[in-house]
Scaffold this active site. Structure first.
Site, PDB file in Angstrom:
ATOM      1  N   CYS A   1      32.023  70.030  79.539  1.00  0.00           N
ATOM      2  CA  CYS A   1      32.133  71.485  79.560  1.00  0.00           C
ATOM      3  C   CYS A   1      32.913  71.892  80.803  1.00  0.00           C
ATOM      4  O   CYS A   1      32.774  71.267  81.854  1.00  0.00           O
ATOM      5  CB  CYS A   1      30.740  72.130  79.600  1.00  0.00           C
ATOM      6  SG  CYS A   1      30.769  73.938  79.467  1.00  0.00           S
TER       7      CYS A   1
ATOM      8  N   CYS B   1      28.682  75.621  85.457  1.00  0.00           N
ATOM      9  CA  CYS B   1      27.450  76.282  85.913  1.00  0.00           C
ATOM     10  C   CYS B   1      26.649  75.260  86.734  1.00  0.00           C
ATOM     11  O   CYS B   1      26.379  74.158  86.253  1.00  0.00           O
ATOM     12  CB  CYS B   1      26.641  76.783  84.724  1.00  0.00           C
ATOM     13  SG  CYS B   1      27.578  77.913  83.657  1.00  0.00           S
TER      14      CYS B   1
ATOM     15  N   CYS C   1      17.135  71.960  77.124  1.00  0.00           N
ATOM     16  CA  CYS C   1      18.219  72.881  77.484  1.00  0.00           C
ATOM     17  C   CYS C   1      18.917  72.458  78.765  1.00  0.00           C
ATOM     18  O   CYS C   1      18.293  72.298  79.800  1.00  0.00           O
ATOM     19  CB  CYS C   1      17.677  74.277  77.712  1.00  0.00           C
ATOM     20  SG  CYS C   1      16.695  74.888  76.368  1.00  0.00           S
TER      21      CYS C   1
ATOM     22  N   CYS D   1      23.464  73.252  85.337  1.00  0.00           N
ATOM     23  CA  CYS D   1      23.540  72.595  84.019  1.00  0.00           C
ATOM     24  C   CYS D   1      24.101  71.187  84.162  1.00  0.00           C
ATOM     25  O   CYS D   1      25.144  70.981  84.782  1.00  0.00           O
ATOM     26  CB  CYS D   1      24.422  73.424  83.096  1.00  0.00           C
ATOM     27  SG  CYS D   1      24.739  72.637  81.500  1.00  0.00           S
TER      28      CYS D   1
ATOM     29  N   GLU E   1      26.154  64.586  72.544  1.00  0.00           N
ATOM     30  CA  GLU E   1      24.762  64.483  72.129  1.00  0.00           C
ATOM     31  C   GLU E   1      24.398  65.639  71.203  1.00  0.00           C
ATOM     32  O   GLU E   1      24.949  66.730  71.312  1.00  0.00           O
ATOM     33  CB  GLU E   1      23.844  64.535  73.361  1.00  0.00           C
ATOM     34  CG  GLU E   1      24.176  63.439  74.364  1.00  0.00           C
ATOM     35  CD  GLU E   1      23.235  63.398  75.569  1.00  0.00           C
ATOM     36  OE1 GLU E   1      23.349  62.444  76.337  1.00  0.00           O
ATOM     37  OE2 GLU E   1      22.412  64.318  75.727  1.00  0.00           O
TER      38      GLU E   1
ATOM     39  N   CYS F   1      20.472  71.208  67.464  1.00  0.00           N
ATOM     40  CA  CYS F   1      21.229  71.708  68.612  1.00  0.00           C
ATOM     41  C   CYS F   1      22.481  70.836  68.711  1.00  0.00           C
ATOM     42  O   CYS F   1      22.380  69.621  68.868  1.00  0.00           O
ATOM     43  CB  CYS F   1      20.360  71.578  69.866  1.00  0.00           C
ATOM     44  SG  CYS F   1      21.189  72.074  71.376  1.00  0.00           S
TER      45      CYS F   1
HETATM   46  N1  SAH Z   1      27.920  76.940  77.055  1.00  0.00           N
HETATM   47  C1  SAH Z   1      26.962  77.634  76.245  1.00  0.00           C
HETATM   48  C2  SAH Z   1      26.034  76.743  75.448  1.00  0.00           C
HETATM   49  C3  SAH Z   1      25.441  75.514  76.082  1.00  0.00           C
HETATM   50  S1  SAH Z   1      23.982  75.541  77.050  1.00  0.00           S
HETATM   51  C4  SAH Z   1      26.158  78.568  77.103  1.00  0.00           C
HETATM   52  O1  SAH Z   1      26.212  78.457  78.313  1.00  0.00           O
HETATM   53  O2  SAH Z   1      25.497  79.445  76.544  1.00  0.00           O
HETATM   54  C5  SAH Z   1      22.680  76.289  76.197  1.00  0.00           C
HETATM   55  C6  SAH Z   1      21.754  77.064  77.125  1.00  0.00           C
HETATM   56  O3  SAH Z   1      21.059  76.203  78.050  1.00  0.00           O
HETATM   57  C7  SAH Z   1      22.512  78.074  77.978  1.00  0.00           C
HETATM   58  O4  SAH Z   1      21.822  79.287  78.002  1.00  0.00           O
HETATM   59  C8  SAH Z   1      22.482  77.416  79.332  1.00  0.00           C
HETATM   60  O5  SAH Z   1      22.684  78.321  80.376  1.00  0.00           O
HETATM   61  C9  SAH Z   1      21.098  76.792  79.336  1.00  0.00           C
HETATM   62  N2  SAH Z   1      20.920  75.801  80.399  1.00  0.00           N
HETATM   63  C10 SAH Z   1      21.862  75.026  80.962  1.00  0.00           C
HETATM   64  N3  SAH Z   1      21.328  74.234  81.910  1.00  0.00           N
HETATM   65  C11 SAH Z   1      20.007  74.501  81.931  1.00  0.00           C
HETATM   66  C12 SAH Z   1      18.906  73.983  82.669  1.00  0.00           C
HETATM   67  N4  SAH Z   1      19.103  73.023  83.577  1.00  0.00           N
HETATM   68  N5  SAH Z   1      17.691  74.493  82.434  1.00  0.00           N
HETATM   69  C13 SAH Z   1      17.513  75.443  81.492  1.00  0.00           C
HETATM   70  N6  SAH Z   1      18.495  75.963  80.751  1.00  0.00           N
HETATM   71  C14 SAH Z   1      19.740  75.499  80.963  1.00  0.00           C
END
Ligand code: SAH
Length: 367
Positions: A128, A132, A359, A135, A108, A121
């Site tokens: 991935c 985490c 995000c 996410c 996406e 974006c």
């Molecule tokens: N892998 C990279 C980029 C992808 S995510 C990274 O982790 O930086 C982009 C941003 O969105 C990251 O800061 C991630 O931690 C954040 N993110 C992921 N899941 C989220 C959520 N459920 N709510 C808010 N931010 C989130």
């Protein structure tokens, strides 16, 4: 020599996409065109059409003989991204695209139009591997790395739609690119760095965007942060910190068990020193998990005096998770604790929330 533990980040190679003009630097494009039995300068002509004019219709390339157009587009311009869904919100100013790749993998991208800029974006991997727990992308694991062209073509698709006036607000240009879609960009280092060159090289090499408008976001793969600092590409580095202490960060960003908060921040400060770019610290505020006053104070103490900006992101809850965004008063107290320590901080807006385009919500569900 790979560092211990590094193999963990080697993505599967299955489903490697066909080579595309956008994968190649200008020298390699010329060689590829010569291999097709055509004069090398045709590569520059087609590149000018592709990156400069954003034309994907060979019949418009009137400076190139018709036969050469066909040969080059058949060999070097395979369809990499097939749109399968497009969903918009914010009165059309946010558009999420779901793409099918040649092997069926889904990724996406999100276009966000603001009064003074347009940000794309983009995804750097299908899925991935960083796992985490908050996410959505992380839940399904890693499918594969994207190629350089698969990354850059997401931007070009958005740029084309804007140029053609297909986005609410009339014709426009993409000014910013953030590697904050699916995937961990620094776990797909080579393809991402080549993509940065394609985005910033002037036509015919690439799109000629300013490196200042580009942000690479990482969980904190320390050796790769140090490498990126030495690429001579002054893009903005964003570090997804989410906790100032190792005990909590070990659970929120599991790669923290390999590179600790202190090591990640040291690499970030080195990045700022070598590139003169302000580092961005991403911190998703999760109610009663990482939003306590003492954690804000600790974060402020760690960051004070550095070239840094904190982006607080209200957590976008993912399906099946008990976690939610912080209470407004806790968010305000968090901001205040950072400001009291002289640390610049903003609270990120949550564009695209209702279309699962905000995000951390990108999960490529097609239902
Ligand atoms: N892998 C990279 C980029 C992808 S995510 C990274 O982790 O930086 C982009 C941003 O969105 C990251 O800061 C991630 O931690 C954040 N993110 C992921 N899941 C989220 C959520 N459920 N709510 C808010 N931010 C989130």
């Amino acid at each position: 020599m790979p560092e211990p533990g590094e193999l963990v980040f080697d993505a599967p190679r299955k489903g490697k996409p066909p080579v595309h003009l956008t994968d190649l630097d200008p020298g390699a494009r010329k060689a590829a065109v010569v291999d097709l039995g055509l004069p090398g300068f045709r590569a520059d002509q087609v590149s000018r059409q592709w990156f400069g004019r954003l034309s994907d219709d060979p019949s418009e390339w009137t400076d190139v003989p018709a036969e050469a157009r066909t040969v080059i587009s058949d060999a070097l311009l395979p369809t990499l991204l097939t749109p399968i869904r497009e969903i918009s919100c914010d009165d059309g100013a946010t558009v999420k695209s779901v793409w099918r790749l040649h092997d069926g993998a889904l990724v996406e991208s999100v276009l966000m139009r603001y009064p003074e800029r347009v940000t794309m974006c983009v995804s750097s991997q299908a899925g991935c591997g960083m796992n985490c727990p908050f996410c959505a992308t992380g839940q399904a694991g890693l499918t594969r790395n994207l190629s350089t062209a698969e990354i850059v073509e997401q931007v070009i698709a958005g740029a084309r739609a804007l140029q053609r006036g297909e986005i609410e607000g009339g014709p426009g240009r993409v000014s910013n690119v953030v590697f904050m879609g699916m995937g961990e960009p620094l776990a797909n280092y080579r393809a991402v760095v080549a993509a940065l060159h394609r985005l910033t090289d002037p036509a015919p090499g690439g799109l000629g965007m300013s490196a200042r408008g580009i942000t690479v976001s990482t969980v904190g793969l320390v050796p790769r942060i140090r490498d990126l600092a030495r690429e001579g590409l002054p893009v903005t580095l964003a570090v997804s910190l989410h906790a100032p202490d190792d005990q909590l960060r070990d659970t929120l960003v599991p790669v923290n068990t390999r590179w600790k908060v202190g090591e990640v921040l040291d690499a970030a400060w080195e990045y700022a020193e070598l590139t003169h770019r302000r580092v961005s610290i991403e911190y998703a505020l999760i109610k009663d998990i990482n939003d306590q006053r003492w954690r804000a104070e600790l974060l402020g103490d760690l960051l004070a005096g550095h070239l840094v900006h904190v982006n607080l992101i209200p957590l976008n809850p993912t399906p099946g998770s008990a976690w939610t965004a912080s209470r407004p008063q806790d968010e305000r107290a968090f901001v205040r604790a950072l400001e009291e320590r002289g640390v610049q901080v903003t609270v990120r807006d949550t564009r695209g929330r209702e279309i699962d385009g905000a995000c951390g919500q990108l999960a490529a569900t097609t239902s």
